[in-house]
Design an enzyme around this catalytic site. Structure first.
Site, short mmCIF file in Angstrom:
data_model
loop_
_atom_site.label_atom_id
_atom_site.label_comp_id
_atom_site.label_asym_id
_atom_site.label_seq_id
_atom_site.Cartn_x
_atom_site.Cartn_y
_atom_site.Cartn_z
N CYS A 124 -14.10 -2.41 -0.97
CA CYS A 124 -13.10 -1.65 -0.21
C CYS A 124 -12.07 -2.63 0.37
CB CYS A 124 -13.78 -0.86 0.91
SG CYS A 124 -12.64 -0.11 2.05
N CYS B 111 -12.06 -2.75 4.20
CA CYS B 111 -13.20 -3.48 4.74
C CYS B 111 -12.99 -4.99 4.57
CB CYS B 111 -14.50 -3.04 4.06
SG CYS B 111 -15.14 -1.47 4.66
N ASP C 244 1.73 -2.26 6.83
CA ASP C 244 1.50 -1.85 5.45
C ASP C 244 2.20 -2.82 4.49
OD1 ASP C 244 0.63 1.11 4.06
OD2 ASP C 244 1.86 -0.24 2.85
N HIS D 294 -16.66 1.55 7.92
CA HIS D 294 -16.20 2.24 6.72
C HIS D 294 -16.49 3.73 6.80
CE1 HIS D 294 -14.93 2.67 2.54
NE2 HIS D 294 -15.87 3.60 2.49
N ASN E 157 -3.49 10.56 4.70
CA ASN E 157 -3.67 11.16 3.39
C ASN E 157 -5.17 11.28 3.12
OD1 ASN E 157 -0.88 11.27 2.80
ND2 ASN E 157 -0.91 9.10 2.28
N HIS F 185 -10.77 4.44 2.57
CA HIS F 185 -11.25 4.03 3.89
C HIS F 185 -10.29 4.71 4.86
CE1 HIS F 185 -12.82 0.57 6.63
NE2 HIS F 185 -12.04 1.34 7.40
N HIS G 120 -7.68 6.01 7.22
CA HIS G 120 -6.56 5.30 7.84
C HIS G 120 -5.47 6.29 8.24
CE1 HIS G 120 -5.87 5.38 3.49
NE2 HIS G 120 -4.57 5.46 3.74
N HIS H 21 -1.34 6.34 8.93
CA HIS H 21 -0.06 5.65 8.82
C HIS H 21 0.76 5.97 10.07
CE1 HIS H 21 -0.48 4.94 4.41
NE2 HIS H 21 -1.17 6.06 4.45
#
Ligand code: 5GP
Ligand code: ZN
Length: 112
Positions: free
Chosen positions: A3, A6, A29, A45, A85, A96, A98, A100
């Site tokens: 990942c 990770c 990003d 995770h 997303n 994993h 997240h 934005h």
């Protein structure tokens, strides 16, 4: 564990960190979609928002509690958009969880 996020948490992949505490990491990003584009992740995770439930939702609360400070540290001054997303239809590419944070310019009125 292959990942990417990770590996960023473990320092195996470098990142431009904006914020870190014992359970959360925020970094720029690599392929920004706004002038300021930060990704916020739990250090543990969790595959996606779809894996959040009553036993682990405290991490979601911690992330949202930290977002205003993360936005300030990223020098976002005039508002921002938070997106997660989740799954194929939303084009989730990193499995994993997240969020934005997008800012630094007037964003589109459309979210899709
Ligand atoms: P998703 O498409 O899953 O919602 O978002 C994944 C995001 O992770 C993308 O915006 C992509 O640019 C970002 N990303 C993928 N790999 C890396 C990386 O190695 N470093 C950083 N900083 N961002 C990454
Ligand atoms: Zn992971």
């Amino acid at each position: 564990m292959d990942c990417i996020f990770c590996m960023i948490v473990d320092g195996k992949i470098p990142s431009s960190k904006v914020y870190e505490d014992e359970s959360i990491l925020a970094f720029k990003d690599i392929n920004p979609q706004a002038p300021i584009h930060v990704v916020v992740i739990p250090k543990e995770h969790i595959a996606s928002l779809d894996e959040i439930n009553a036993s682990n939702s405290d991490i979601a609360a911690k992330i949202f509690a930290a977002i205003p400070e993360i936005a300030k540290k990223a020098e976002i001054t005039n508002g921002y958009r938070v997106i997660s997303n989740c799954g194929p239809d939303a084009c989730q590419s990193v499995k994993h969880l997240h969020f934005h944070i997008l800012g630094g310019a007037q964003l589109s009125e459309r979210m899709t």
